[in-house]
Design a protein around this motif. Structure first.
Motif, short mmCIF file in Angstrom:
data_model
loop_
_atom_site.label_atom_id
_atom_site.label_comp_id
_atom_site.label_asym_id
_atom_site.label_seq_id
_atom_site.Cartn_x
_atom_site.Cartn_y
_atom_site.Cartn_z
N ARG A 120 90.03 133.04 -20.50
CA ARG A 120 90.75 133.90 -19.58
C ARG A 120 91.93 134.58 -20.26
N LEU A 121 92.61 133.87 -21.15
CA LEU A 121 93.72 134.49 -21.88
C LEU A 121 93.23 135.66 -22.73
N VAL A 122 92.11 135.46 -23.40
CA VAL A 122 91.57 136.52 -24.25
C VAL A 122 91.27 137.76 -23.41
N ARG A 123 90.75 137.56 -22.19
CA ARG A 123 90.38 138.69 -21.33
C ARG A 123 91.57 139.34 -20.64
N MET A 124 92.60 138.55 -20.32
CA MET A 124 93.64 139.04 -19.42
C MET A 124 94.98 139.33 -20.08
N ALA A 125 95.23 138.79 -21.26
CA ALA A 125 96.54 138.95 -21.88
C ALA A 125 96.77 140.38 -22.35
N ASP A 126 98.02 140.83 -22.25
CA ASP A 126 98.39 142.16 -22.72
C ASP A 126 98.79 142.15 -24.20
N PRO A 128 98.04 140.26 -28.27
CA PRO A 128 96.96 139.63 -29.02
C PRO A 128 96.90 138.12 -28.80
N VAL A 129 95.67 137.60 -28.73
CA VAL A 129 95.43 136.17 -28.59
C VAL A 129 94.59 135.71 -29.78
N VAL A 130 95.12 134.79 -30.56
CA VAL A 130 94.39 134.22 -31.69
C VAL A 130 93.82 132.88 -31.25
N THR A 131 92.51 132.69 -31.39
CA THR A 131 91.89 131.42 -31.02
C THR A 131 91.54 130.65 -32.29
N VAL A 132 91.80 129.36 -32.26
CA VAL A 132 91.58 128.50 -33.43
C VAL A 132 90.74 127.31 -32.99
N ARG A 133 89.64 127.10 -33.66
CA ARG A 133 88.72 126.02 -33.31
C ARG A 133 88.98 124.79 -34.18
N LEU A 134 88.89 123.62 -33.55
CA LEU A 134 89.06 122.37 -34.29
C LEU A 134 87.81 122.12 -35.13
N THR A 135 88.01 121.98 -36.44
CA THR A 135 86.89 121.65 -37.32
C THR A 135 87.17 120.38 -38.12
N ASP A 136 88.40 119.94 -38.15
CA ASP A 136 88.73 118.73 -38.90
C ASP A 136 88.23 117.49 -38.16
N GLU A 137 87.80 116.51 -38.91
CA GLU A 137 87.33 115.26 -38.32
C GLU A 137 88.48 114.27 -38.22
N ILE A 138 88.66 113.70 -37.03
CA ILE A 138 89.69 112.70 -36.84
C ILE A 138 89.24 111.41 -37.53
N ARG A 139 90.04 110.93 -38.48
CA ARG A 139 89.69 109.73 -39.24
C ARG A 139 90.40 108.49 -38.73
N ILE A 140 91.64 108.63 -38.34
CA ILE A 140 92.41 107.47 -37.89
C ILE A 140 92.40 107.45 -36.37
N GLU A 141 91.41 106.77 -35.81
CA GLU A 141 91.27 106.68 -34.37
C GLU A 141 91.78 105.36 -33.82
N ASP A 142 92.02 104.40 -34.70
CA ASP A 142 92.42 103.07 -34.28
C ASP A 142 93.94 102.94 -34.25
N VAL A 143 94.48 102.51 -33.10
CA VAL A 143 95.93 102.39 -32.97
C VAL A 143 96.49 101.35 -33.95
N GLU A 144 95.73 100.32 -34.25
CA GLU A 144 96.21 99.30 -35.18
C GLU A 144 96.38 99.87 -36.59
N GLU A 145 95.48 100.73 -37.01
CA GLU A 145 95.59 101.36 -38.32
C GLU A 145 96.81 102.28 -38.37
N ALA A 146 97.02 103.06 -37.30
CA ALA A 146 98.19 103.94 -37.25
C ALA A 146 99.48 103.13 -37.27
N THR A 147 99.49 102.01 -36.55
CA THR A 147 100.67 101.15 -36.53
C THR A 147 100.96 100.56 -37.90
N ARG A 148 99.89 100.13 -38.58
CA ARG A 148 100.06 99.57 -39.93
C ARG A 148 100.65 100.59 -40.89
N LEU A 149 100.14 101.82 -40.85
CA LEU A 149 100.65 102.87 -41.74
C LEU A 149 102.11 103.19 -41.43
#
Length: 204
Positions: A120-126, A128-149
């Protein structure tokens, strides 16, 4: 060319690349960054709750921290309403001349909503709208690993009496871990894609 760059964010992993892209453009043109999160209302929106409000605040705070680290001027806002309408209204009120939006949000209904908002933003905004797609893979999904780091990074930085405060949460592709040390409370951000860790002193 651009003086005010708007980055709408819901704090999901899908906004990570959009934020990075937006900050790069803002840096290139010495523009002010506007971080906006909208708590959806209405029949297809997220039900009003304190947690939804807190998630929105965390989402814009993540953009603010990244922008400040890059030496950029930044302002944040959280609104309630129909997301694409609130984003368009904000852009008009603030004189925004570029909107940068991710195309993927969280899973389930939110993911559908974010895709719909971007379309809707692309169609209605006055502007420019830049759209960015997520292509990176999330590697650290575990809260315990994030806490350890986070703990190891705080200790490697010379902090003593390290303990984790509260439950770590993930926003905009980063784990945010609050750590109590002998010198006070610090916040550690763990990039869930790259594994990079950054420490930010907290003033609260």
């Amino acid at each position: 060319m651009y003086q005010d760059v708007l980055i709408p964010t819901d704090g999901s992993d899908g906004t990570r690349r959009a934020i990075a892209h937006g900050l790069t453009i803002a840096d290139r043109f010495d523009a002010t960054v506007h971080a906006l999160s909208v708590v959806p209302e209405g029949p297809l929106g997220t039900l009003e709750s304190d947690e939804a409000e807190r998630a929105a605040q965390r989402a814009v705070a993540r953009v603010e921290a990244d922008a400040q680290d890059d030496g950029l001027s930044v302002t944040t806002a959280v609104r309630r309403g129909v997301p694409h309408e609130e984003i368009l209204d904000y852009a008009d009120e603030q004189g925004v001349d570029l909107i940068i939006m991710g195309t993927q949000g969280r899973t389930g209904l939110d993911r559908v909503l974010v895709g719909s908002v971007t379309e809707r933003l692309v169609r209605m905004a006055d502007v420019p709208v830049v759209t960015v797609r997520l292509t990176d893979e999330i590697r650290i999904e575990d809260v315990e690993e994030a806490t350890r780091l986070a703990r190891e990074t705080a200790e490697d930085a010379g902090h003593a009496d390290v303990s984790i405060v509260g439950e770590p949460h993930r926003t905009s592709g980063s784990w945010i871990v609050n750590v109590e040390t002998e010198s006070g409370l610090i916040q550690v951000a763990v990039d869930a894609v790259s594994g990079d860790v950054r420490i930010a002193e907290r003033g609260d």
